[in-house]
Design an enzyme around this catalytic site. Structure first.
Site, PDB file in Angstrom:
ATOM      1  N   GLU A  75       0.815  -1.219   0.000  1.00  0.00           N
ATOM      2  CA  GLU A  75       0.000   0.000   0.000  1.00  0.00           C
ATOM      3  C   GLU A  75       0.845   1.263   0.000  1.00  0.00           C
ATOM      4  O   GLU A  75       0.429   2.291  -0.522  1.00  0.00           O
ATOM      5  CB  GLU A  75      -0.971  -0.002   1.183  1.00  0.00           C
ATOM      6  CG  GLU A  75      -2.117  -1.014   1.059  1.00  0.00           C
ATOM      7  CD  GLU A  75      -1.750  -2.411   1.526  1.00  0.00           C
ATOM      8  OE1 GLU A  75      -0.551  -2.666   1.837  1.00  0.00           O
ATOM      9  OE2 GLU A  75      -2.653  -3.272   1.595  1.00  0.00           O
TER      10      GLU A  75
ATOM     11  N   GLN B  22      -9.141  -6.612  11.773  1.00  0.00           N
ATOM     12  CA  GLN B  22      -8.571  -5.545  10.935  1.00  0.00           C
ATOM     13  C   GLN B  22      -9.213  -4.182  11.162  1.00  0.00           C
ATOM     14  O   GLN B  22      -9.284  -3.359  10.261  1.00  0.00           O
ATOM     15  CB  GLN B  22      -8.615  -5.931   9.450  1.00  0.00           C
ATOM     16  CG  GLN B  22      -7.709  -7.125   9.165  1.00  0.00           C
ATOM     17  CD  GLN B  22      -7.474  -7.385   7.690  1.00  0.00           C
ATOM     18  OE1 GLN B  22      -8.349  -7.135   6.875  1.00  0.00           O
ATOM     19  NE2 GLN B  22      -6.297  -7.901   7.356  1.00  0.00           N
TER      20      GLN B  22
ATOM     21  N   LYS C 230     -17.965  -0.951   5.993  1.00  0.00           N
ATOM     22  CA  LYS C 230     -18.392  -1.980   5.050  1.00  0.00           C
ATOM     23  C   LYS C 230     -19.900  -1.940   4.813  1.00  0.00           C
ATOM     24  O   LYS C 230     -20.359  -2.132   3.688  1.00  0.00           O
ATOM     25  CB  LYS C 230     -17.955  -3.354   5.563  1.00  0.00           C
ATOM     26  CG  LYS C 230     -17.885  -4.376   4.452  1.00  0.00           C
ATOM     27  CD  LYS C 230     -17.110  -5.619   4.840  1.00  0.00           C
ATOM     28  CE  LYS C 230     -17.134  -6.614   3.691  1.00  0.00           C
ATOM     29  NZ  LYS C 230     -16.421  -7.855   4.026  1.00  0.00           N
TER      30      LYS C 230
END
Ligand SMILES: Cc1ncc(C[n+]2csc(CCOP(=O)(O)OP(=O)(O)O)c2C)c(N)n1
Ligand SMILES: [Mg+2]
Lengths: 186, 590
Positions: free
Chosen positions: B78, B141, B190
């Site tokens: 990333e 996470q 999400k």
């Protein structure tokens, strides 16, 4: 021994920050102070006369005016901040509120309500079984005068609100942002 | 920065009938993920640098449907996505876009975000986050990315419902690219990616905000005050900062120089805005800048700083910095005014707008004698440093020869990306920039590992231009995996490893300031060419001086990515140098 008024070095500045009311903004503002190792003496936040606009009143002590000015400009850079003002004490009307929880157990020295009311302009706002809560509004000096007076009666708890302040300028907030834009928040 | 109001992007979409949509007779309802991609399209985004993972999967599922409209580049780490987006933004002037997952995906991006804020690089980072009901539960996470990135973003925001997407994306792009550009982070939970919007998707680009109003057009009275100082100065000196390139002020700056006859010098990130062969270009400023530009900073009577922030690598000891001079400071970020150097005439505004408005206010002049003063320092520097570096007969090749060699062969027209260390300073010294917007490096943060992904991003941002990256042996190993990204893209990014087997810049400091106590700076390096070949990228190593020219030709001629490793002098130092804490006029030639 009387309790001294808390003080650190330097001049007292009152920084008024007007912001949108979004989550996390308190963090975004306070990290600007901590990054520059500037200690916050007091901080209060509330919604202003405009819905959706919050007002932070932050009190700091600093020896170097230029550093405070730089800090103000950095705060202004924060996206959700609408405007920021830095004031010296003489430029604002300010006050705080303090609450004292005082023991009234039998055998304790009886409170002299008249002195509390008339001399110290403080008020009993709650009568408990074995304690009272007294509220005192005023400057830090006045609050600590009262603190020293009431201390012998036995302070169970003591809290100060931190400063709230309005500027001495006759302008209203809308003078700094056009009225039309304020409507955005209505 | 274009002064005209941003025109609204064309955001009319054909209604389609994919599974994710709920079709009503006249409108299409999207889920949050599709709204994210539609927002990117509405902003004119062509390229995303990203890396998928659990919390961003719905958005990745959405991109799958738009592969013909938007190009997604899969990086290998990333941090690489972040630097690639930076390189892309720096060269193209557009906003760089990154897309990564929550937790480790986000934290891997942090270095690049910090890099982008200090170097004023426009970037929008879209980060997946755990579902709203899991926030604060230490879910798998979950990292408090909002908390982590508050101090290093221009703005960050957490989206927790699909309906917020278009409005927030519009703000994100506006904030990233307007005013002083910077990185914006959007953390999107999400559930917001999955749920349907409650109404049809409508995108209105943002062109103003109540709480954020960058001043582009400076105040007339500030300009007049600045002009008065400029018109009465005997020894004025103009400093070209990064803001010149960001605002596209190169042309108006040349007119300004021509009219006023004022000599100029550049900061590290201002390099290439004025061609090195311009008669009024005197060199660059700061720690490893030129001799005359640093010495005469303490003799001029006026500094006109354009789009810069008087970084400590430029000023050295501020208490002994240009005390004799008045300061005109042209800068879009009001917080930079008086931050380091007190301005006698601050001009808050866009550099291009400011110079355009200042031009009619300044009187034509020439400062021939003053300009001539630079010559004797330049001659000395050339005799004592530059020529010996370029015509060495040492056993090993010197960095300067490689860089000047490429500079000559590319006629100073290439896009040059430098990593961080001695090779970076040498690149700034020896590449002779003749084309604007040609130098990309990590200036403010000094992020080792920046160059490889940034060079790749730059090439994506402007495939027409030739992009060369000068990278140290230490730096190369920080983001070496992005060779995979480059190989997969097939883009001809040209990489030159200046291998001195040392963390050379740190070694230099240890030699000069720590009695040569070389503490953990020597590297046992891998075979870089074998590694490149392992990634499917061709390359070779150049050891001898007589092979250098041919080696460069081979690198230049390649129509594929190519790695040229040059084994250079191990214990070479970068000079001139203003030792840290010294004042600019105490610059050392050795
Ligand atoms: C991520 C990171 N870690 C550490 C440093 C400190 N540092 C600056 S230059 C440098 C050495 C770079 O070595 P190399 O890439 O071989 O370049 P050279 O100086 O030898 O040309 C180091 C360790 C840094 N700038 N960035
Ligand atoms: Mg090295």
């Amino acid at each position: 021994m009387s309790k001294p008024i808390p003080s650190s070095n330097g001049t007292t500045y009152t920084i008024c920050v007007f912001t949108e009311n979004t989550i996390g903004l308190l963090n975004k503002i306070t990290i600007l102070f901590s990054r520059r190792r500037i200690n916050i003496e007091s901080l209060t936040v509330s919604e202003t006369e405009r819905k959706g606009v919050s007002r932070f009143t932050i009190v700091i002590q600093h020896e170097i005016r230029e550093e405070v000015e730089k800090l103000v400009r950095q705060i202004r850079k924060t996206i959700e901040v609408l405007t920021v003002f830095g004031y010296l004490n003489e430029e604002v009307i300010y006050n705080e509120i303090a609450m004292f929880k005082i023991s009234t157990l039998s055998g304790a020295k009886p409170l002299d309500i008249e002195v509390i009311n008339k001399i110290y302009k403080a008020w009993v706002v709650f009568w408990g079984l074995d304690y009272v809560v007294i509220e005192k509004t005023g400057s830090i000096n006045e609050i600590f005068d009262f603190f020293n007076y009431i201390k012998p009666y036995g302070i169970l708890e003591f809290v100060r609100s931190g400063r709230v302040a309005v500027s001495k300028s006759s302008k209203s907030l809308t003078d700094y942002l056009p009225e039309a834009e304020w409507e955005y928040y209505l | 920065m274009d002064l005209k109001e941003q025109q609204g992007a064309d955001v009319s979409f054909n209604s389609d009938s994919q599974d994710y949509t709920v079709q009503t007779p006249e409108q299409v309802v999207l889920n949050g993920s599709h709204a994210v991609i539609r927002s990117l399209l509405a902003e004119g985004v062509e390229t995303i640098f990203g890396y998928p993972g659990g919390a961003i999967m719905p958005v990745y599922d959405a991109i799958y449907d738009y592969q013909d409209k938007i190009s997604h580049i899969l990086v290998r780490h990333e941090q690489g996505a972040g630097h690639a987006a930076e390189g892309y933004a720096r060269l193209s002037g557009k906003v760089g876009v990154c897309l990564v997952t929550s937790g480790p995906g986000a934290t891997n991006l942090v270095t690049a975000i910090a890099d982008a804020i200090i170097d004023s690089t426009p970037m929008v980072c879209i980060i997946g986050q755990v579902a709203k009901h899991l926030l604060g539960t230490d879910a798998f996470q979950e990292t408090d990315v909002m908390g982590v990135t508050m101090p290093i973003t221009k703005w960050n925001y957490q989206i927790t419902s699909a309906d917020e997407v278009p409005g927030i994306m519009a703000k994100a792009f506006y904030i990233a690219k307007s005013g002083r550009p910077g990185p914006v982070l959007i953390d999107i939970t999400k559930n917001a990616q999955n749920e349907m919007m409650s109404g049809p998707f409508e995108y209105k680009p943002c062109s103003s905000m109540v709480s954020y109003r960058p001043r582009l057009v400076p105040k007339q009275e500030q300009l007049e005050k600045a002009a008065a100082l400029i018109n009465s100065a005997k020894k004025p000196f103009l400093f070209v900062g990064h803001g010149v390139q960001i605002s596209g002020a190169e042309e108006i700056l040349l007119k300004f120089l021509q009219k006023t006859g004022i000599p100029c010098a550049s900061t590290l990130l201002g390099l290439s805005s004025v061609a090195v062969d311009h008669p009024l270009y005197m060199g660059w400023l700061g720690m490893h800048g030129n001799y005359g530009t640093n010495v005469l900073t303490n003799q001029c009577d006026l500094i006109i700083g354009v789009g810069l922030r008087f970084d400590d690598r430029v000023t050295g000891d501020v208490s002994r910095y240009a005390k004799q001079a008045k300061i005109v400071h042209i800068e879009i970020d009001p917080a930079e005014i008086d931050k380091i150097v007190k301005a006698d005439a601050p001009v808050v505004g866009d550099a291009k707008a400011a110079l355009e408005m200042l031009l009619p206010l300044v009187e034509p002049a020439s400062h021939t004698e003053w300009v001539a003063e630079f010559a004797k320092y330049a001659e000395m520097e050339d005799r004592l440093i530059t020529q010996p570096e370029l015509s060495a007969n040492s056993e090993k090749i010197k960095m300067a020869e490689v860089i000047r060699g490429l500079s000559d062969k590319t006629e100073g027209q290439a896009v040059v990306v430098a990593d961080v260390g001695q090779h970076q300073m040498m690149t700034a010294r020896y590449y002779q920039f003749k084309h604007p917007n040609s130098f990309i490096t990590s200036g403010g943060l000094g992020t080792m590992g920046y160059a490889l992904p940034a060079a790749f991003g730059a090439k994506v941002g402007d495939p027409e231009r030739d992009v060369y990256a000068f990278i140290g042996d230490g730096c190369f190993q920080m983001t070496i995996q992005e060779l995979g990204t480059i190989a997969q893209s097939g883009l001809p990014v040209k990489i030159i490893i200046l291998n001195n087997n040392f963390l050379g810049m740190v070694r230099q400091w240890q030699q000069l300031f720590h009695e040569k106590r070389y503490s953990f700076v020597e590297l046992q390096n891998p075979d870089f060419i074998t590694i490149a070949k392992g990634f499917g990228i061709d390359g070779h190593t150049c050891v001898k001086r007589e092979d250098l020219s041919q080696s460069l030709d081979k690198l230049i001629a390649s129509d594929k990515p190519y790695v040229l490793e040059v084994l250079v002098e191990k214990e070479e130092n970068v000079f001139p140098m203003v030792p840290s804490g010294a004042c600019v006029s105490d610059i050392r030639l050795q």
